[in-house]
Scaffold this active site. Sequence first.
Site, PDB file in Angstrom:
ATOM      1  N   THR A 193      10.359  72.577  38.352  1.00 59.24           N
ATOM      2  CA  THR A 193      11.531  73.446  38.388  1.00 59.24           C
ATOM      3  C   THR A 193      12.105  73.652  36.994  1.00 59.24           C
ATOM      4  OG1 THR A 193      13.835  73.577  39.182  1.00 59.24           O
ATOM      5  CG2 THR A 193      12.906  71.393  38.898  1.00 59.24           C
ATOM      6  N   ASP A 194      12.785  74.769  36.813  1.00 59.62           N
ATOM      7  CA  ASP A 194      13.473  75.000  35.537  1.00 59.62           C
ATOM      8  C   ASP A 194      14.703  74.111  35.389  1.00 59.62           C
ATOM      9  OD1 ASP A 194      15.052  76.253  37.459  1.00 59.62           O
ATOM     10  OD2 ASP A 194      15.164  78.173  36.415  1.00 59.62           O
TER      11      ASP A 194
ATOM     12  N   TYR B 145      18.363  65.047  41.524  1.00 63.88           N
ATOM     13  CA  TYR B 145      17.214  65.904  41.829  1.00 63.88           C
ATOM     14  C   TYR B 145      16.456  66.297  40.576  1.00 63.88           C
ATOM     15  CZ  TYR B 145      14.785  70.357  42.349  1.00 63.88           C
ATOM     16  OH  TYR B 145      13.863  71.376  42.246  1.00 63.88           O
TER      17      TYR B 145
ATOM     18  N   LYS C 281      12.658  65.170  39.125  1.00 60.21           N
ATOM     19  CA  LYS C 281      11.605  66.157  38.862  1.00 60.21           C
ATOM     20  C   LYS C 281      11.155  66.063  37.401  1.00 60.21           C
ATOM     21  CE  LYS C 281       9.838  68.780  40.996  1.00 60.21           C
ATOM     22  NZ  LYS C 281       8.561  68.646  41.765  1.00 60.21           N
TER      23      LYS C 281
ATOM     24  N   ARG D 171      21.448  81.031  53.330  1.00 65.06           N
ATOM     25  CA  ARG D 171      22.725  80.687  53.968  1.00 65.06           C
ATOM     26  C   ARG D 171      23.618  81.917  54.049  1.00 65.06           C
ATOM     27  NH1 ARG D 171      27.897  77.084  52.036  1.00 65.06           N
ATOM     28  NH2 ARG D 171      28.876  77.003  54.098  1.00 65.06           N
TER      29      ARG D 171
END
Length: 332
Positions: free
Chosen positions: A121-122, A148, A152, A191
Site C-alpha cells: 500500500t502507499d 496497519y 505493511k 459505505r
Amino acid sequence: MAHLLVTGGAGFIGSNFVHHVVAHTDHTVTVLDKLTYAGNEASLAGLPEDRVRLVVGDIADADVVDPLVAGADAVVHYAAESHNDNSLHDPRPFLDTNIIGTYTLLEAARRHETRFHHISTDEVYGDLELDDPARFTEQTPYNPSSPYSSTKAGSDLLVRAWVRSFGVQATISNCSNNYGPYQHVEKFIPRQITNVLRGIRPKLYGKGENVRDWIHADDHSSAVLTILDKGVIGETYLIGADGEKDNKSVVELILQITGQPSDAYDLVTDRPGHDLRYAIDSTKLRSELGWTPTYGDFESGLAATIDWYRANEPWWAPAKDGVEAFYASKGQ
C-alpha cells in the site's frame, strides 16, 4: 498456462484479481483465504470450478501454506488486515497476519523456489501536505502512521530481506486506494454508496479535506499481471491512476451520480491520526513495463461501481447494519 496461489483471494482486491485472471489469461488459481469478516466466498461465485478453487486457511499456518506454495508457479500475496480504524482498536491481528503471515509465505517460497509477488500500500509512506506538489515514488522513505501501515511496511521489508539474503524471486507493488466491486461496506466509497442506496445520508470524516489517489481494482489487477510477467526481481513498482480526489468531492460525486443534492451528507468525528494526502507517481511502472490504466476517468469508474452495488445488494446487505452500528457507537 501457469498456476497461481492467490492469498486473500476472497477479499476485495484479491477477488477482483482472480476475476481478472480468469477473464484475461488461461491461468488456473488456488485461493487461500481465512474468510474473516473481510473475505467473502460469494465474491468468487460464478467462476469456473476447473480453474479456480478455494482453500480456507490461515497464511500464518505453515502446514497449510507449504503444500500450496509447492504446487504453484507463482504466489500473489494479497492477504492482509487492512482497515486503519480496526488497527487502532486492536493492533494484534495486524501483526499476526501482515508480519507472521508474510514471513510464513516467504519461507515456503524460499524452500520451493516459487516466484512471489507482494501486494502493499502507499500508506507505508505516511502522508503528504495538502498543498505539496510531490507524489510518492519508489525512493520515498517509509513513514507509516498506524498499526496497519506500519505492519505493511514491515512486511515489505521482510520481502526485500528475503530477496537479498536468500535469493527469493520476489517483486513488490505499492498501490493507491482501490475502489470497485466486492469492497466491504466498512470502506469509505462503498459505505457512502450503500448509505445513499438505503436512503441514509452519507458520512464525511472531519471537513472532508483528506485526499486519496483512487484506482479501479481492475486496473490494479492488470498492473499486477504486468509485474508478474515483466517485473524485475527485487524491484518495487508503484501503481496509481492519477486519481487524486478529496473525500468531500468523492461524496458529492456519489450524490450527483445517484441524483441526490450534492450537499446531502453529514460531517462526523474525524479518525485519529487521519493521513492528509496520498499521491502515487507510477512513472516507473508505465515507462519500464508499459502499463497504462483502463479507467482514466474516475467518474466513469465510480458510476460503474455504483451500478454494481445497486445490482448486488444481496452481496453487501448482510454486513451493512453491523457496520453502521459500529460507526454510530463512535460518532462516525
